[in-house]
Design an enzyme around this catalytic site. Structure first.
Site, PDB file in Angstrom:
ATOM      1  CB  VAL A  81      -8.429 -12.494  -3.055  1.00 30.65           C
ATOM      2  CG1 VAL A  81      -6.931 -12.810  -3.051  1.00 30.65           C
ATOM      3  CG2 VAL A  81      -8.873 -12.066  -1.668  1.00 30.65           C
ATOM      4  CG  HIS A  88       1.652 -13.403  -1.125  1.00 30.62           C
ATOM      5  ND1 HIS A  88       2.705 -14.247  -0.894  1.00 30.62           N
ATOM      6  CD2 HIS A  88       2.183 -12.164  -1.199  1.00 30.62           C
ATOM      7  CE1 HIS A  88       3.826 -13.559  -0.846  1.00 30.62           C
ATOM      8  NE2 HIS A  88       3.541 -12.295  -1.031  1.00 30.62           N
ATOM      9  CG  PHE A 113     -16.101 -15.867   2.685  1.00 31.72           C
ATOM     10  CD1 PHE A 113     -14.893 -15.398   3.153  1.00 31.72           C
ATOM     11  CD2 PHE A 113     -16.119 -16.499   1.445  1.00 31.72           C
ATOM     12  CE1 PHE A 113     -13.723 -15.543   2.422  1.00 31.72           C
ATOM     13  CE2 PHE A 113     -14.956 -16.647   0.693  1.00 31.72           C
ATOM     14  CZ  PHE A 113     -13.752 -16.170   1.190  1.00 31.72           C
TER      15      PHE A 113
HETATM   16  N1  INI Z   1      -5.531  -8.371  -0.577  1.00 30.11           N
HETATM   17  C1  INI Z   1      -6.746  -8.417  -1.179  1.00 30.11           C
HETATM   18  O1  INI Z   1      -7.766  -8.089  -0.552  1.00 30.11           O
HETATM   19  N2  INI Z   1      -6.839  -8.807  -2.478  1.00 30.11           N
HETATM   20  C2  INI Z   1      -5.747  -9.188  -3.211  1.00 30.11           C
HETATM   21  O2  INI Z   1      -5.912  -9.531  -4.410  1.00 30.11           O
HETATM   22  C3  INI Z   1      -4.469  -9.127  -2.595  1.00 30.11           C
HETATM   23  N3  INI Z   1      -3.294  -9.455  -3.326  1.00 30.11           N
HETATM   24  O3  INI Z   1      -3.414  -9.694  -4.529  1.00 30.11           O
HETATM   25  O4  INI Z   1      -2.200  -9.469  -2.804  1.00 30.11           O
HETATM   26  C4  INI Z   1      -4.398  -8.720  -1.236  1.00 30.11           C
HETATM   27  N4  INI Z   1      -3.208  -8.662  -0.605  1.00 30.11           N
HETATM   28  C5  INI Z   1      -3.012  -7.891   0.590  1.00 30.11           C
HETATM   29  C6  INI Z   1      -3.312  -8.691   1.863  1.00 30.11           C
HETATM   30  O5  INI Z   1      -4.706  -8.909   1.990  1.00 30.11           O
HETATM   31  C7  INI Z   1      -2.846  -7.921   3.108  1.00 30.11           C
HETATM   32  O6  INI Z   1      -3.486  -6.683   3.158  1.00 30.11           O
HETATM   33  C8  INI Z   1      -1.330  -7.672   3.115  1.00 30.11           C
HETATM   34  O7  INI Z   1      -0.636  -8.891   2.934  1.00 30.11           O
HETATM   35  C9  INI Z   1      -0.904  -7.068   4.484  1.00 30.11           C
HETATM   36  O8  INI Z   1      -1.171  -7.978   5.546  1.00 30.11           O
END
Ligand code: INI
Length: 152
Positions: A81, A88, A113
């Site tokens: 992330v 978000h 984790f």
């Molecule tokens: N998911 C990630 O694994 N890394 C990220 O950096 C990220 N960003 O940046 O938005 C991210 N978003 C998607 C989120 O995990 C869900 O898949 C999505 O919101 C659908 O539920």
């Protein structure tokens, strides 16, 4: 005194990995590090189960499914992330961290984790097999150790 200090011998253990596809250019390196660490410590190829989910937010649900199956000594969650990529950031990190922790406590199965939470892509690259190590390898070692400890 009884001291519990698990050896990193994973012979006979079955391991699940759940990986988030978001930022997969980073996450593939975490997966590679985790798989090679499991193999190096004795896990057979057929005893490694890899599932991809859309993003880190989805890791806890699949971790719960794998943990509750009763088939695995541990579940290793991997993802990346990156703050710049989303407003978000905090919500996704929080949901992943608290969800993963909850699955472990609710099931008694170690759920690890192995999610990078970084401010920049550069910081993520550094922790995905370059100058700051590989979070996937570290997570797999924790999975092996915790699997041995809960079985002790
Ligand atoms: N998911 C990630 O694994 N890394 C990220 O950096 C990220 N960003 O940046 O938005 C991210 N978003 C998607 C989120 O995990 C869900 O898949 C999505 O919101 C659908 O539920």
């Amino acid at each position: 005194m009884i001291e519990h200090d698990a050896p990193l011998d994973a012979t006979g253990q079955r391991h699940a990995i759940v990986a988030a596809r978001f930022n997969d250019a980073i996450v593939v390196h975490l997966v590679r590090g985790a798989v090679s660490t499991l193999r190096r410590h004795g896990v057979a190829d057929d005893d490694i189960d890899l599932t991809w989910v859309p993003g880190a937010f989805e890791l806890p649900l699949l971790a719960s499914v794998r943990a509750r199956s009763g088939r695995f000594a541990a579940v290793t969650c991997l993802g990346a992330v990156i703050r710049g990529a989303t407003p978000h950031f905090d919500l996704v990190c929080q949901a992943a961290a608290s969800g993963i922790s909850r699955v472990a406590l609710d099931t008694g199965v170690p759920v690890i984790f192995g999610v990078l939470t970084t401010d920049t892509i550069e910081q993520a690259v550094e922790r995905a097999g370059t100058k700051a190590g590989n979070k996937g390898e570290e997570a797999a070692r924790a999975a092996i150790e915790m699997a041995s400890l809960v079985a002790d």
